[in-house]
Design a protein around this motif. Structure first.
Motif, PDB file in Angstrom:
ATOM      1  N   LEU A  81      13.033  -0.415   5.203  1.00  0.00           N
ATOM      2  CA  LEU A  81      13.786  -1.404   4.454  1.00  0.00           C
ATOM      3  C   LEU A  81      12.961  -2.008   3.332  1.00  0.00           C
ATOM      4  CD1 LEU A  81      15.638  -3.280   7.355  1.00  0.00           C
ATOM      5  CD2 LEU A  81      16.491  -1.453   5.877  1.00  0.00           C
ATOM      6  N   LYS A  82      11.683  -1.551   3.244  1.00  0.00           N
ATOM      7  CA  LYS A  82      10.774  -2.009   2.196  1.00  0.00           C
ATOM      8  C   LYS A  82      10.683  -3.533   2.159  1.00  0.00           C
ATOM      9  CE  LYS A  82      11.490   2.125  -0.575  1.00  0.00           C
ATOM     10  NZ  LYS A  82      11.881   2.712  -1.876  1.00  0.00           N
ATOM     11  N   LEU A  83      10.535  -4.099   3.371  1.00  0.00           N
ATOM     12  CA  LEU A  83      10.421  -5.551   3.489  1.00  0.00           C
ATOM     13  C   LEU A  83       9.060  -6.034   3.020  1.00  0.00           C
ATOM     14  CD1 LEU A  83      12.096  -5.994   6.997  1.00  0.00           C
ATOM     15  CD2 LEU A  83      13.150  -6.215   4.733  1.00  0.00           C
ATOM     16  N   LYS A  84       8.108  -5.121   2.941  1.00  0.00           N
ATOM     17  CA  LYS A  84       6.758  -5.468   2.512  1.00  0.00           C
ATOM     18  C   LYS A  84       6.234  -4.361   1.610  1.00  0.00           C
ATOM     19  CE  LYS A  84       2.096  -6.241   4.350  1.00  0.00           C
ATOM     20  NZ  LYS A  84       1.262  -6.220   5.569  1.00  0.00           N
ATOM     21  N   GLU A  85       5.701  -4.754   0.449  1.00  0.00           N
ATOM     22  CA  GLU A  85       5.126  -3.773  -0.478  1.00  0.00           C
ATOM     23  C   GLU A  85       3.805  -3.266   0.070  1.00  0.00           C
ATOM     24  OE1 GLU A  85       5.574  -1.456  -3.840  1.00  0.00           O
ATOM     25  OE2 GLU A  85       6.936  -3.019  -3.107  1.00  0.00           O
ATOM     26  N   HIS A  86       3.664  -1.955   0.160  1.00  0.00           N
ATOM     27  CA  HIS A  86       2.440  -1.361   0.705  1.00  0.00           C
ATOM     28  C   HIS A  86       1.434  -1.151  -0.414  1.00  0.00           C
ATOM     29  CE1 HIS A  86      -0.258   0.915   3.154  1.00  0.00           C
ATOM     30  NE2 HIS A  86      -0.001   2.076   2.569  1.00  0.00           N
ATOM     31  N   ALA A  87       0.310  -1.857  -0.371  1.00  0.00           N
ATOM     32  CA  ALA A  87      -0.743  -1.728  -1.379  1.00  0.00           C
ATOM     33  C   ALA A  87      -1.590  -0.503  -1.049  1.00  0.00           C
ATOM     34  CB  ALA A  87      -1.597  -2.985  -1.416  1.00  0.00           C
ATOM     35  N   PHE A  88      -1.524   0.517  -1.908  1.00  0.00           N
ATOM     36  CA  PHE A  88      -2.148   1.804  -1.601  1.00  0.00           C
ATOM     37  C   PHE A  88      -2.656   2.441  -2.884  1.00  0.00           C
ATOM     38  CE2 PHE A  88      -1.517   6.480  -1.243  1.00  0.00           C
ATOM     39  CZ  PHE A  88      -2.422   6.739  -0.224  1.00  0.00           C
ATOM     40  N   GLY A  89      -3.910   2.888  -2.881  1.00  0.00           N
ATOM     41  CA  GLY A  89      -4.483   3.563  -4.034  1.00  0.00           C
ATOM     42  C   GLY A  89      -5.480   4.623  -3.598  1.00  0.00           C
ATOM     43  N   VAL A  90      -5.521   5.738  -4.340  1.00  0.00           N
ATOM     44  CA  VAL A  90      -6.429   6.848  -4.046  1.00  0.00           C
ATOM     45  C   VAL A  90      -7.188   7.210  -5.314  1.00  0.00           C
ATOM     46  CG1 VAL A  90      -6.646   9.206  -3.172  1.00  0.00           C
ATOM     47  CG2 VAL A  90      -4.800   7.742  -2.336  1.00  0.00           C
TER      48      VAL A  90
END
Length: 646
Positions: free
Chosen positions: A404-413
């Motif tokens: 539901l994308k209730l929280k933005e996932h902080a992700f970087g590679v």
């Protein structure tokens, strides 16, 4: 005490070792109060807008280089830069809200200005050229022109206009052709615009392909029922993917034909048939990879398929070529396909928690394959897919939160090419993955950042991570060497680099403007920057290929220097190289109750010293990170503080 929101922040790159700091000041008084301002990263020209227009301040002379009253109508919020050029784009609302245009393009269109920021000249003005709204504005450097389509005199027009003068070279009314269709709100097939080796425009819209002679605007060839087009690297062979009435089960089969792009004559005797509807293509040397709704195949230029029928592989997200076949990401699974198109693993490996996750990275070397997705990471055997270590969970959110994308996932590679390892940031945790198994992906450090993703620069001595006013240097094993935390003066990271768009890739700006030139298209898509941020974004996660390696130096982009947009590009390249040379240290802007301090931080050692202090009321600031110039704004005054080395 002033609040953090009162500051306009960037950063300043400075040489550190053994220099004496000297501050010189210069003031420019404008005729009206400053409304908006922006620094052009490609040239260093400062654009300042007042009620009377826009002025350009040259970073070398520290004085006004030009003024243009016509630009008083532009909004700096719409400002966009084109990488490696002195050009900027300003967009505005269309002069009319055209239902025809909206239904045709699935967009209302815009008005558009293209400006050369070094001299203030307007290369193209859609309103002056008579367009009520435009959709595409494609630069054609070889013709010193702009290819435009949009609404003009209540007609849907395509035209070529000389930039600088705005002279119409040709126009073509396509309102009544099948090329433009009123779709009544339905989605249309993906639009493609290519240029072949002879500089003919190949334009595909609504399954209708036009070949337009760029010199005259004459439609030399058209074909209906086309789903997709592609060119070989030299641009002399056109591959057309589409429907044919003679074929059965049209919704499950794609017919492919190759044509000589110069003569429009077919190269193959009969079309090649591949199971499934076309979804994408990519070039692999002199072969073309064809991805469909059912799987994929690889063909040579003679039309020979690598296999007659591939394994069932719907919803392919990524294909990576390896020595004995291909690694394929399909939905949320990874599998290996052998050279005969068959599945080589007994069962696929689940590499993500959702088929919608993006980006997905897959890297293969020898017998090891490393996958990194927003939710998982691990090394598996390339031969059989067996896990070589413990799988690392990068997203611990529950099903409802994720889906539901209730929280933005902080992700970087990021990719460290020298060591062939990958720093990964996920939800405040720093990991390091190595394809050779040197690092298994343990958490190396935990931050306390908010929702954003920090920036990471790959340096000779390790990884420099920065977010807002917090700076960290880690060695290549992930051990912390130092951290520096200063009072925050911005709510988001300001350390973005001088050429942020360029350092991330060239796929993001083309929604507003593209290049219809074969040479520049190939150059921009292959240019790799020498300042190695190694950031792997969505651009590096296409359906085919491994990753953008970011390994070539700026000296390799000699092709660009021959493409002149009304001014020499050498100044842009010189500025870029200057920025590379001045990356030993940076200046951090730090507020306190009485003033704003400029603190010079040596990136590799963590040494710091105050180089300047600004007055309490000097709160509106832009700092040029390459030219070592601070701009302070107060009403109609621009104060320029030069930090020079002696």
């Amino acid at each position: 005490m002033r609040t953090p929101a009162t500051y306009l922040i960037t950063f300043l790159m400075l040489l550190f070792c053994g220099y004496k700091t000297v501050l010189a000041q210069h003031k420019i008084e404008l005729d009206r109060k400053i409304q908006e301002k922006v620094l052009n990263g490609n040239t260093g020209v400062l654009l300042v807008k007042t009620a009377n227009g826009v002025s350009g301040i040259d970073p070398k002379t520290k004085d006004i280089a030009w003024q243009n009253e016509t630009l008083k109508k532009v909004a700096m919020a719409s400002y966009q830069e084109i990488p490696f050029t002195p050009l900027a784009i300003f967009e505005g609302k269309p002069l009319v809200n055209s239902k025809l245009l909206s239904n045709t393009f699935n967009a209302k269109g815009v008005s558009r200005l293209i400006v050369n920021v070094t001299n203030g000249s307007i290369l193209f003005d859609s309103e002056t050229s008579g367009f009520k709204a435009v959709y595409n504005t494609l630069l054609v450097p070889s013709k010193n022109a702009v290819l435009v389509d949009g609404l003009k005199n209540k007609k849907l027009m395509v035209g070529l206009y000389e930039y600088n003068t705005g002279k119409q070279l040709w126009e073509n009314d396509l309102t009544d052709s099948g090329f433009y269709q009123t779709l009544k709100g339905t989605l249309f097939n993906k639009e493609q615009i290519l240029m072949d080796g002879a500089e003919n425009v190949l334009w595909l819209k609504n399954k209708h392909l036009l070949k337009i002679d760029l010199d005259s605007g004459i439609v030399e060839h058209e074909q209906k029922g086309v789903r997709h087009i592609a060119l070989n690297r030299s641009g002399d062979i056109l591959f057309v993917f589409g429907d044919r009435a003679a074929l059965k089960k049209l919704d499950k089969e794609t017919a492919i034909m190759a044509y000589d792009s110069r003569t429009d004559l077919p190269i193959w005797d009969t079309p090649i048939k591949i199971l499934g509807n076309i979804s994408g293509t990519a070039l692999d040397g002199e072969r073309i990879v064809v991805i469909t709704s059912k799987g994929f195949n690889v063909m040579d230029l003679d039309g020979k398929k690598q296999w007659e029928k591939s394994a069932s592989l719907p919803l392919i997200k990524k294909i990576v070529p390896i020595e004995n076949g291909y690694l394929v990401v399909q939905e949320k699974f990874l599998t290996r396909i052998d050279t005969k198109g068959k599945k080589a693993w007994q069962k696929p490996v689940e590499i993500s928690l959702s088929a919608e996750e993006s980006p997905v990275h897959v890297f293969a070397k020898g017998q090891n394959t490393l996958y990194i997705t927003p939710s998982k990471a691990n090394v598996v055997s390339t031969r059989d897919g067996e896990a070589q270590g413990h799988e690392i969970k990068l997203n611990t959110s529950g099903f409802l939160v994720r889906n539901l994308k209730l929280k933005e996932h902080a992700f970087g590679v990021w990719y460290d090419e020298t060591l062939q390892q990958f720093p990964v940031y996920s939800e405040n945790d720093l990991y390091i993955f190595n394809i050779n198994g040197r690092h298994k992906g343990e958490i190396r450090y935990t931050f306390d950042f908010d929702k954003g993703i920090p920036d990471l620069d790959i340096r000779d001595k390790g990884y420099f991570i920065h977010y807002q006013n917090r700076f960290y240097l880690f060695d290549t094993n992930g051990e912390l060497r130092y951290k520096k935390e200063y009072p925050s003066i911005a709510t988001s990271s300001f350390f973005k680099g001088a050429f942020g768009v360029i350092r991330r890739g060239f796929g993001t700006f083309t929604a507003a403007v593209g290049f219809a030139g074969t040479q520049i298209n190939r150059t921009f898509k292959s240019v790799l920057v020498s300042h190695n941020t190694g950031f792997l974004g969505n651009t590096a996660s296409g359906v085919y290929g491994n990753y953008e390696s970011y390994k070539n130096s700026i000296n390799a982009v000699t092709e660009i220097q021959g493409l002149d947009f009304g001014t020499k590009l050498s100044s842009v390249l010189k500025r870029y190289k200057k920025g590379q040379e001045n990356d030993m240290s940076l200046v951090v802007l730090v507020p306190d109750e009485d003033a704003l301090s400029l603190i010079q931080l040596n990136i590799d050692t963590g040494d710091e010293r105050i180089v300047s202090r600004l007055e309490k009321d000097e709160s509106d600031i832009i700092v040029d990170q390459i030219e070592r110039v601070t701009y302070v704004f107060d009403k109609n005054i621009v104060k320029i503080v030069m930090l020079e080395n002696h």
